[in-house]
Scaffold this active site. Structure first.
Site, PDB file in Angstrom:
ATOM      1  N   GLY A  43       0.768  -1.252   0.000  1.00 47.64           N
ATOM      2  CA  GLY A  43       0.000   0.000   0.000  1.00 47.64           C
ATOM      3  C   GLY A  43       0.794   1.293   0.000  1.00 47.64           C
ATOM      4  O   GLY A  43       0.345   2.300  -0.527  1.00 47.64           O
ATOM      5  N   ASP A  99       0.512   3.506   4.267  1.00 40.41           N
ATOM      6  CA  ASP A  99      -0.579   4.168   3.545  1.00 40.41           C
ATOM      7  C   ASP A  99      -1.662   4.646   4.499  1.00 40.41           C
ATOM      8  O   ASP A  99      -2.126   5.782   4.413  1.00 40.41           O
ATOM      9  CB  ASP A  99      -1.170   3.204   2.488  1.00 40.41           C
ATOM     10  CG  ASP A  99      -1.523   1.825   3.027  1.00 40.41           C
ATOM     11  OD1 ASP A  99      -1.339   1.560   4.244  1.00 40.41           O
ATOM     12  OD2 ASP A  99      -1.989   0.981   2.231  1.00 40.41           O
ATOM     13  N   ASP A 102      -5.356   1.979  10.423  1.00 39.23           N
ATOM     14  CA  ASP A 102      -6.776   1.661  10.602  1.00 39.23           C
ATOM     15  C   ASP A 102      -6.954   1.179  12.044  1.00 39.23           C
ATOM     16  O   ASP A 102      -7.067   1.979  12.963  1.00 39.23           O
ATOM     17  CB  ASP A 102      -7.124   0.604   9.547  1.00 39.23           C
ATOM     18  CG  ASP A 102      -8.584   0.258   9.481  1.00 39.23           C
ATOM     19  OD1 ASP A 102      -9.420   1.127   9.722  1.00 39.23           O
ATOM     20  OD2 ASP A 102      -8.906  -0.911   9.166  1.00 39.23           O
ATOM     21  N   LYS A 130      -7.560   6.445  10.187  1.00 36.82           N
ATOM     22  CA  LYS A 130      -8.987   6.345  10.541  1.00 36.82           C
ATOM     23  C   LYS A 130      -9.055   6.195  12.054  1.00 36.82           C
ATOM     24  O   LYS A 130      -9.128   5.073  12.569  1.00 36.82           O
ATOM     25  CB  LYS A 130      -9.599   5.083   9.915  1.00 36.82           C
ATOM     26  CG  LYS A 130      -9.919   5.151   8.449  1.00 36.82           C
ATOM     27  CD  LYS A 130     -10.668   3.867   8.066  1.00 36.82           C
ATOM     28  CE  LYS A 130     -10.413   3.464   6.656  1.00 36.82           C
ATOM     29  NZ  LYS A 130     -10.901   2.101   6.355  1.00 36.82           N
ATOM     30  N   PHE A 151     -14.367   2.664   3.678  1.00 38.92           N
ATOM     31  CA  PHE A 151     -13.354   1.900   2.949  1.00 38.92           C
ATOM     32  C   PHE A 151     -12.906   2.713   1.743  1.00 38.92           C
ATOM     33  O   PHE A 151     -13.716   3.106   0.908  1.00 38.92           O
ATOM     34  CB  PHE A 151     -13.884   0.535   2.499  1.00 38.92           C
ATOM     35  CG  PHE A 151     -12.776  -0.346   2.027  1.00 38.92           C
ATOM     36  CD1 PHE A 151     -12.014  -1.073   2.934  1.00 38.92           C
ATOM     37  CD2 PHE A 151     -12.440  -0.410   0.678  1.00 38.92           C
ATOM     38  CE1 PHE A 151     -10.948  -1.857   2.511  1.00 38.92           C
ATOM     39  CE2 PHE A 151     -11.377  -1.185   0.245  1.00 38.92           C
ATOM     40  CZ  PHE A 151     -10.630  -1.909   1.165  1.00 38.92           C
ATOM     41  N   VAL A 152     -11.604   2.989   1.692  1.00 37.58           N
ATOM     42  CA  VAL A 152     -11.091   3.847   0.614  1.00 37.58           C
ATOM     43  C   VAL A 152     -10.154   3.087  -0.325  1.00 37.58           C
ATOM     44  O   VAL A 152      -9.550   2.073   0.049  1.00 37.58           O
ATOM     45  CB  VAL A 152     -10.368   5.098   1.184  1.00 37.58           C
ATOM     46  CG1 VAL A 152     -11.372   6.035   1.842  1.00 37.58           C
ATOM     47  CG2 VAL A 152      -9.251   4.723   2.158  1.00 37.58           C
ATOM     48  N   ASP A 158      -5.861  -0.558  -2.093  1.00 37.60           N
ATOM     49  CA  ASP A 158      -6.582  -1.432  -3.024  1.00 37.60           C
ATOM     50  C   ASP A 158      -7.891  -1.941  -2.460  1.00 37.60           C
ATOM     51  O   ASP A 158      -8.127  -1.947  -1.253  1.00 37.60           O
ATOM     52  CB  ASP A 158      -5.709  -2.658  -3.339  1.00 37.60           C
ATOM     53  CG  ASP A 158      -5.642  -3.626  -2.165  1.00 37.60           C
ATOM     54  OD1 ASP A 158      -5.220  -3.195  -1.068  1.00 37.60           O
ATOM     55  OD2 ASP A 158      -6.033  -4.801  -2.325  1.00 37.60           O
TER      56      ASP A 158
HETATM   57  P1  IMP Z   1      -4.368  -2.017  10.566  1.00 36.91           P
HETATM   58  O1  IMP Z   1      -4.077  -0.591  10.967  1.00 36.91           O
HETATM   59  O2  IMP Z   1      -3.484  -3.008  11.214  1.00 36.91           O
HETATM   60  O3  IMP Z   1      -5.829  -2.345  10.739  1.00 36.91           O
HETATM   61  O4  IMP Z   1      -4.088  -2.246   9.031  1.00 36.91           O
HETATM   62  C1  IMP Z   1      -3.890  -1.249   8.144  1.00 36.91           C
HETATM   63  C2  IMP Z   1      -3.805  -1.874   6.779  1.00 36.91           C
HETATM   64  O5  IMP Z   1      -5.101  -2.337   6.339  1.00 36.91           O
HETATM   65  C3  IMP Z   1      -3.393  -0.816   5.789  1.00 36.91           C
HETATM   66  O6  IMP Z   1      -2.005  -0.811   5.607  1.00 36.91           O
HETATM   67  C4  IMP Z   1      -4.128  -1.210   4.534  1.00 36.91           C
HETATM   68  O7  IMP Z   1      -3.362  -2.112   3.780  1.00 36.91           O
HETATM   69  C5  IMP Z   1      -5.366  -1.917   5.025  1.00 36.91           C
HETATM   70  N1  IMP Z   1      -6.523  -0.983   5.030  1.00 36.91           N
HETATM   71  C6  IMP Z   1      -7.087  -0.407   6.101  1.00 36.91           C
HETATM   72  N2  IMP Z   1      -8.108   0.398   5.755  1.00 36.91           N
HETATM   73  C7  IMP Z   1      -8.189   0.330   4.398  1.00 36.91           C
HETATM   74  C8  IMP Z   1      -9.056   0.946   3.427  1.00 36.91           C
HETATM   75  O8  IMP Z   1      -9.960   1.738   3.709  1.00 36.91           O
HETATM   76  N3  IMP Z   1      -8.804   0.627   2.129  1.00 36.91           N
HETATM   77  C9  IMP Z   1      -7.824  -0.230   1.733  1.00 36.91           C
HETATM   78  N4  IMP Z   1      -6.982  -0.829   2.618  1.00 36.91           N
HETATM   79  C10 IMP Z   1      -7.176  -0.553   3.938  1.00 36.91           C
HETATM   80 MG    MG Z   2      -0.793  -1.615   4.090  1.00 30.91          MG
END
Ligand code: IMP
Ligand code: MG
Length: 177
Positions: A43, A99, A102, A130, A151-152, A158
């Site tokens: 990403g 990127d 979340d 987010k 979801f973006v 992607d």
């Molecule tokens: P987390 O913070 O461990 O939940 O994971 C973050 C990863 O989930 C990011 O690096 C993205 O690859 C993926 N991700 C989270 N939100 C989105 C979204 O809205 N669109 C696409 N990929 C996302």
């Molecule tokens: Mg990622």
């Protein structure tokens, strides 16, 4: 605009402003130092490439591919490393580039893992966040912008490996999910 895009959240020109601002902050904070940028694939590659073109301090680029284990083992803070760094980061200034943050689960684990390798400093730069989705607290030292819980796609992000090439960040129309 392609049919799958419901709404553009961060435009190409806003993304340009974001990378300029963040690169300026990095250039100021690391003046006279060398930095290793660690991009998390896939990403981060678009954001990282725009960012480093505006970085003027001496830098090296490396990549990791990680995936967090299932939710049940999340508290252990472990990640599965599919591709590790190709260089030693001990006593180096490291900036992890992502990127989007979340839940924070991946980043929390990656930062803990890299910290064990004794870098001189370890910071996080993320294009998007987010905050309403956070499960694990993560300090984002260099943040592009916060977005709502949608979801973006685009700018490296992607859906089913598609849309990474869009030059903006957009909300995907739910009928395509
Ligand atoms: P987390 O913070 O461990 O939940 O994971 C973050 C990863 O989930 C990011 O690096 C993205 O690859 C993926 N991700 C989270 N939100 C989105 C979204 O809205 N669109 C696409 N990929 C996302
Ligand atoms: Mg990622």
């Amino acid at each position: 605009m392609i049919d799958e895009v419901k709404e553009i959240l961060v435009s190409e020109s806003e993304l340009n402003d974001i990378t300029t601002r963040l690169a300026n902050e990095i250039n100021r904070d690391y003046a006279g130092e060398e930095v290793i940028f660690v991009g998390l694939l896939k990403g981060s590659f678009v954001f990282l490439s725009d960012l480093i073109k505006k970085v003027t301090v001496q830098c090296k680029i490396d990549f990791m591919i990680v995936s967090s284990y299932g939710a049940s083992t999340v508290s252990s803070g472990k990640v599965n490393i599919k591709k590790d760094l190709s260089q030693d980061i001990a006593d180096k200034h490291v900036i992890v580039v992502e990127d989007i943050v979340d839940s924070g689960i991946t980043l929390n684990a990656v930062l803990a893992l890299l910290d064990e390798r004794c870098p001189k400093s370890l910071k996080l730069c993320s294009c998007l966040s987010k905050p309403s989705r956070r499960v694990k607290e993560v300090k984002i030292d260099y943040l592009g912008t916060e977005i709502p819980d949608e979801f973006v796609i685009g700018y490296g992000l992607d859906y089913d490996e598609k849309y990474r090439n869009l030059p903006y960040v957009a909300v995907i129309d739910p009928k395509y999910i």
